[in-house]
Design an enzyme around this catalytic site. Structure first.
Site, short mmCIF file in Angstrom:
data_model
loop_
_atom_site.label_atom_id
_atom_site.label_comp_id
_atom_site.label_asym_id
_atom_site.label_seq_id
_atom_site.Cartn_x
_atom_site.Cartn_y
_atom_site.Cartn_z
CG ASP A 217 66.75 -2.90 23.94
OD1 ASP A 217 67.83 -3.36 24.35
OD2 ASP A 217 66.58 -1.68 23.73
CB VAL A 218 62.24 -7.20 26.06
CG1 VAL A 218 60.80 -7.70 26.04
CG2 VAL A 218 63.10 -8.13 26.92
#
Length: 309
Positions: free
Chosen positions: A140-141
């Site tokens: 994920d970011v």
């Protein structure tokens, strides 16, 4: 401008709600499917239908899909703080900082791992969709840590299979609120898109099989540090499973974490880090393992929880 599709309902979707059937047929969320039905863009056997109507096998669907957006392009842009942990002819392993996406996606304007590698002169596999070349798994970011990218076509094929067959060791450390009981356990609960929130995922009865193993490393007054091993690799898996146990990752406001605790610890994202990645090298077959230490924001939060030395 739209893309008009006509097709019969497959046998495997008989009895499904119309919105669920559309979501499975075309790969978008149930919310977007419901919006499409509400807009009158869907006909079932020539007539408008409600999103909750059940479909029968062979019924004729007519759907006006919104015009497809152009695939996002890879932009070669340096990524500050992204370290290369290993590089050879077949793979490059990086330590991904927080705030960086694995690859471009619609609406994302920040930096990406593939763009950072391109800016640094790395040539990666051309397999996969054009915007995610070489990407065999994602973080994920808001999650930092170890990530491998395929450079050769052989490495892409071998690593994709390894992730699919669950032969890759994916170890994370997560700081979660409270104290899981038992201190060591397994969450086996299916995950799919959240039924009402497009940007979230959730434990749902008909979701994809998802298995998370955890073990408590440290217990503090407000939170516990866990070592987590992923057996599967669903989007937001650790975050969703921990929230389902009522122990969301500290700082993960999307999944119900306490904002006051996050503020007290100086966190602006979930406390989650990919610490270890182990797999058979796609060329030599030798087992390799790569590790990453905690970044500054996670270290600071952990020290604050531990209190004075």
């Amino acid at each position: 401008m739209s893309d008009h599709r006509t097709l019969p309902v497959p046998d495997g979707l008989a009895g499904e709600r119309l919105d669920a059937a559309l979501a499975r047929l075309f790969g978008f969320s149930r919310t977007k499917a419901a919006e499409l039905v509400a807009s009158g863009a869907v006909l079932l056997d020539g007539a408008e239908a409600a999103k909750s109507d059940r479909v029968s096998a062979g019924a004729w669907l007519e759907v006006d899909l919104p015009a497809a957006r152009a695939a996002p392009q890879i932009v070669a842009e340096p990524v500050p703080g992204m370290r290369v942990l290993h590089d050879d002819d077949h793979i490059v392993v990086v330590d991904k900082p927080v705030g960086v996406a694995a690859h471009p996606s619609p609406g994302w304007t920040g930096t990406t791992v593939v763009g950072g590698l391109a800016a640094a002169g790395f040539r990666v596999s051309t397999s996969g969709a054009a915007e995610r070349q070489g990407v065999v798994h994602r973080l994920d970011v808001g999650t930092s840590g170890v990530m491998v990218v395929a450079k050769s076509e052989r490495a892409y094929t071998v690593l994709k299979r390894a992730f699919k067959e669950r032969t890759v060791d994916k170890i994370y450390h997560a700081m979660v609120q409270g104290h899981p009981d038992p201190l060591r356990g397994t969450v086996d609960a299916p995950i799919d898109r959240h039924p009402t929130a497009d940007w979230k995922w959730a434990v749902v009865a008909d979701g994809k099989p998802s298995v998370t193993h955890y073990d408590t490393l440290e217990a503090h007054r407000a939170a516990s540090l866990l070592e987590v091993r992923l057996e599967t690799g669903r989007t937001h898996q650790i975050r969703v499973h921990m929230a389902a146990l009522h122990h969301p990752c500290v700082g993960d406001l999307t999944y119900g974490a306490d904002p006051s605790l996050a503020a007290r610890l100086g966190l602006t994202r979930q406390w989650l880090h990919a610490v270890r990645l182990g797999f058979d090298h796609p060329d030599s077959g030798e087992r390799v393992e790569f590790t990453s230490g905690y970044p500054e924001d996670l270290t600071g939060a952990l020290q604050a929880l531990r209190g004075p030395a």
